[in-house]
Design a protein around this motif. Sequence first.
Motif, PDB file in Angstrom:
ATOM      1  N   ILE A  19      -5.866  -8.525  -1.646  1.00  7.59           N
ATOM      2  CA  ILE A  19      -6.219  -7.102  -1.553  1.00  7.59           C
ATOM      3  C   ILE A  19      -7.362  -6.923  -0.548  1.00  7.59           C
ATOM      4  CG2 ILE A  19      -7.149  -5.099  -2.790  1.00  7.59           C
ATOM      5  CD1 ILE A  19      -5.714  -6.159  -5.297  1.00  7.59           C
ATOM      6  N   ASP A  20      -8.380  -7.793  -0.623  1.00 11.63           N
ATOM      7  CA  ASP A  20      -9.510  -7.706   0.306  1.00 11.63           C
ATOM      8  C   ASP A  20      -9.058  -7.778   1.762  1.00 11.63           C
ATOM      9  OD1 ASP A  20     -11.389  -7.558  -1.752  1.00 11.63           O
ATOM     10  OD2 ASP A  20     -11.749  -9.723  -1.759  1.00 11.63           O
ATOM     11  N   LEU A  21      -8.009  -8.540   2.026  1.00 12.26           N
ATOM     12  CA  LEU A  21      -7.507  -8.730   3.387  1.00 12.26           C
ATOM     13  C   LEU A  21      -6.545  -7.625   3.822  1.00 12.26           C
ATOM     14  CD1 LEU A  21      -6.930 -12.563   3.108  1.00 12.26           C
ATOM     15  CD2 LEU A  21      -8.563 -11.431   4.631  1.00 12.26           C
ATOM     16  N   ASN A  22      -6.358  -6.612   3.000  1.00 12.44           N
ATOM     17  CA  ASN A  22      -5.412  -5.518   3.273  1.00 12.44           C
ATOM     18  C   ASN A  22      -3.980  -6.023   3.430  1.00 12.44           C
ATOM     19  OD1 ASN A  22      -7.415  -3.555   3.200  1.00 12.44           O
ATOM     20  ND2 ASN A  22      -7.824  -3.712   5.376  1.00 12.44           N
ATOM     21  N   LEU A  23      -3.626  -7.025   2.646  1.00 14.19           N
ATOM     22  CA  LEU A  23      -2.268  -7.569   2.665  1.00 14.19           C
ATOM     23  C   LEU A  23      -1.456  -7.093   1.469  1.00 14.19           C
ATOM     24  CD1 LEU A  23      -3.142 -11.218   3.752  1.00 14.19           C
ATOM     25  CD2 LEU A  23      -2.287  -9.344   5.188  1.00 14.19           C
ATOM     26  N   THR A  24      -2.030  -6.201   0.691  1.00 14.20           N
ATOM     27  CA  THR A  24      -1.369  -5.651  -0.490  1.00 14.20           C
ATOM     28  C   THR A  24      -1.182  -4.156  -0.281  1.00 14.20           C
ATOM     29  OG1 THR A  24      -2.526  -7.265  -1.847  1.00 14.20           O
ATOM     30  CG2 THR A  24      -1.522  -5.411  -2.991  1.00 14.20           C
ATOM     31  N   HIS A  25       0.008  -3.662  -0.583  1.00 13.05           N
ATOM     32  CA  HIS A  25       0.294  -2.241  -0.401  1.00 13.05           C
ATOM     33  C   HIS A  25       0.568  -1.527  -1.721  1.00 13.05           C
ATOM     34  CE1 HIS A  25       0.355  -3.375   3.717  1.00 13.05           C
ATOM     35  NE2 HIS A  25       1.443  -4.105   3.575  1.00 13.05           N
ATOM     36  N   MET A  26       0.811  -2.294  -2.775  1.00 16.16           N
ATOM     37  CA  MET A  26       1.053  -1.740  -4.107  1.00 16.16           C
ATOM     38  C   MET A  26       1.015  -2.890  -5.096  1.00 16.16           C
ATOM     39  SD  MET A  26       5.165  -1.209  -3.875  1.00 16.16           S
ATOM     40  CE  MET A  26       5.110  -0.985  -2.115  1.00 16.16           C
ATOM     41  N   PHE A  27       1.059  -2.596  -6.367  1.00  6.70           N
ATOM     42  CA  PHE A  27       1.239  -3.634  -7.375  1.00  6.70           C
ATOM     43  C   PHE A  27       2.385  -3.231  -8.285  1.00  6.70           C
ATOM     44  CE2 PHE A  27      -2.227  -0.915  -8.908  1.00  6.70           C
ATOM     45  CZ  PHE A  27      -1.771  -0.552 -10.159  1.00  6.70           C
ATOM     46  N   ALA A  28       2.971  -4.226  -8.910  1.00  7.45           N
ATOM     47  CA  ALA A  28       4.123  -3.990  -9.780  1.00  7.45           C
ATOM     48  C   ALA A  28       4.082  -4.989 -10.929  1.00  7.45           C
ATOM     49  CB  ALA A  28       5.417  -4.140  -8.987  1.00  7.45           C
ATOM     50  N   SER A  29       4.983  -4.831 -11.857  1.00  6.18           N
ATOM     51  CA  SER A  29       5.067  -5.724 -13.001  1.00  6.18           C
ATOM     52  C   SER A  29       6.278  -6.632 -12.868  1.00  6.18           C
ATOM     53  CB  SER A  29       5.166  -4.898 -14.285  1.00  6.18           C
ATOM     54  OG  SER A  29       5.218  -5.753 -15.389  1.00  6.18           O
ATOM     55  N   ASP A  30       6.142  -7.810 -13.410  1.00  5.59           N
ATOM     56  CA  ASP A  30       7.213  -8.796 -13.446  1.00  5.59           C
ATOM     57  C   ASP A  30       8.126  -8.436 -14.626  1.00  5.59           C
ATOM     58  OD1 ASP A  30       8.791 -11.024 -13.461  1.00  5.59           O
ATOM     59  OD2 ASP A  30       7.180 -12.443 -13.820  1.00  5.59           O
ATOM     60  N   ALA A  31       9.197  -7.721 -14.346  1.00  8.82           N
ATOM     61  CA  ALA A  31       9.986  -7.117 -15.425  1.00  8.82           C
ATOM     62  C   ALA A  31      11.196  -7.928 -15.855  1.00  8.82           C
ATOM     63  CB  ALA A  31      10.444  -5.721 -15.001  1.00  8.82           C
ATOM     64  N   HIS A  32      11.395  -9.114 -15.305  1.00 14.63           N
ATOM     65  CA  HIS A  32      12.620  -9.830 -15.651  1.00 14.63           C
ATOM     66  C   HIS A  32      12.538 -10.575 -16.983  1.00 14.63           C
ATOM     67  CE1 HIS A  32      11.220 -13.933 -14.745  1.00 14.63           C
ATOM     68  NE2 HIS A  32      10.521 -13.355 -13.778  1.00 14.63           N
ATOM     69  N   ASN A  33      11.352 -10.671 -17.573  1.00 12.92           N
ATOM     70  CA  ASN A  33      11.219 -11.390 -18.834  1.00 12.92           C
ATOM     71  C   ASN A  33      10.261 -10.635 -19.752  1.00 12.92           C
ATOM     72  OD1 ASN A  33      10.880 -13.157 -20.926  1.00 12.92           O
ATOM     73  ND2 ASN A  33      10.249 -14.891 -19.677  1.00 12.92           N
ATOM     74  N   PHE A  39       4.403  -5.619 -19.970  1.00 17.25           N
ATOM     75  CA  PHE A  39       3.909  -4.879 -18.820  1.00 17.25           C
ATOM     76  C   PHE A  39       2.391  -4.712 -18.970  1.00 17.25           C
ATOM     77  CE2 PHE A  39       8.315  -3.469 -19.150  1.00 17.25           C
ATOM     78  CZ  PHE A  39       8.740  -3.689 -17.846  1.00 17.25           C
ATOM     79  N   HIS A  40       1.668  -4.831 -17.869  1.00 18.47           N
ATOM     80  CA  HIS A  40       0.204  -4.709 -17.901  1.00 18.47           C
ATOM     81  C   HIS A  40      -0.290  -3.779 -16.793  1.00 18.47           C
ATOM     82  CE1 HIS A  40      -0.425  -7.828 -20.922  1.00 18.47           C
ATOM     83  NE2 HIS A  40       0.593  -8.454 -20.348  1.00 18.47           N
ATOM     84  N   ILE A  41       0.494  -2.755 -16.497  1.00 22.53           N
ATOM     85  CA  ILE A  41       0.153  -1.851 -15.407  1.00 22.53           C
ATOM     86  C   ILE A  41      -1.189  -1.152 -15.666  1.00 22.53           C
ATOM     87  CG2 ILE A  41       0.857   0.237 -14.162  1.00 22.53           C
ATOM     88  CD1 ILE A  41       2.466  -2.242 -13.395  1.00 22.53           C
ATOM     89  N   LYS A  42      -1.447  -0.739 -16.894  1.00 24.27           N
ATOM     90  CA  LYS A  42      -2.704  -0.057 -17.204  1.00 24.27           C
ATOM     91  C   LYS A  42      -3.893  -0.981 -16.956  1.00 24.27           C
ATOM     92  CE  LYS A  42      -5.233   2.445 -20.728  1.00 24.27           C
ATOM     93  NZ  LYS A  42      -5.298   2.914 -22.091  1.00 24.27           N
TER      94      LYS A  42
END
Length: 94
Positions: A19-33, A39-42
Motif C-alpha cells: 500500500i505504501d508503494l501505491n501498488l494497491t488499488h483496492m482490497f477484497a476478501s478471500d471468498a473461496h473458503n 470475511f474481514h472487510i470491516k
Amino acid sequence: MSLIGYFGTRIKRFSLDVIDLNLTHMFASDAHNTRTRDFHIKEVSEVVFMEYGEETLSLFSENANQVILRKPCYKNLPKRVIKKKISGDILKLN
C-alpha cells in the motif's frame, strides 16, 4: 486477512508496504473458503483507515465499485521499490 495479521506480522508488514508503494488499488476478501475463513472487510477497513486515512479508504472502495462497473481504477503513481531483505522485510520504500 493479510492486513489484520491473520497470516503473521511479516505478511501484514508486506501488505502495508505494498500500500505504501501505491501498488494497491483496492482490497477484497478471500471468498473461496468461507468454512474456515470468514470475511474481514470491516476489520481491514479499520486498519486502512487508521494507517492511511479516509482518503485511501475511499479510493479503495471507489475502485472496487469501478471494477464492478467494468471501468478503470483510480490510482496514484507507484513509488520506486528497492529490493532488500532486512530483518525479514521484503520491500523497502525509497
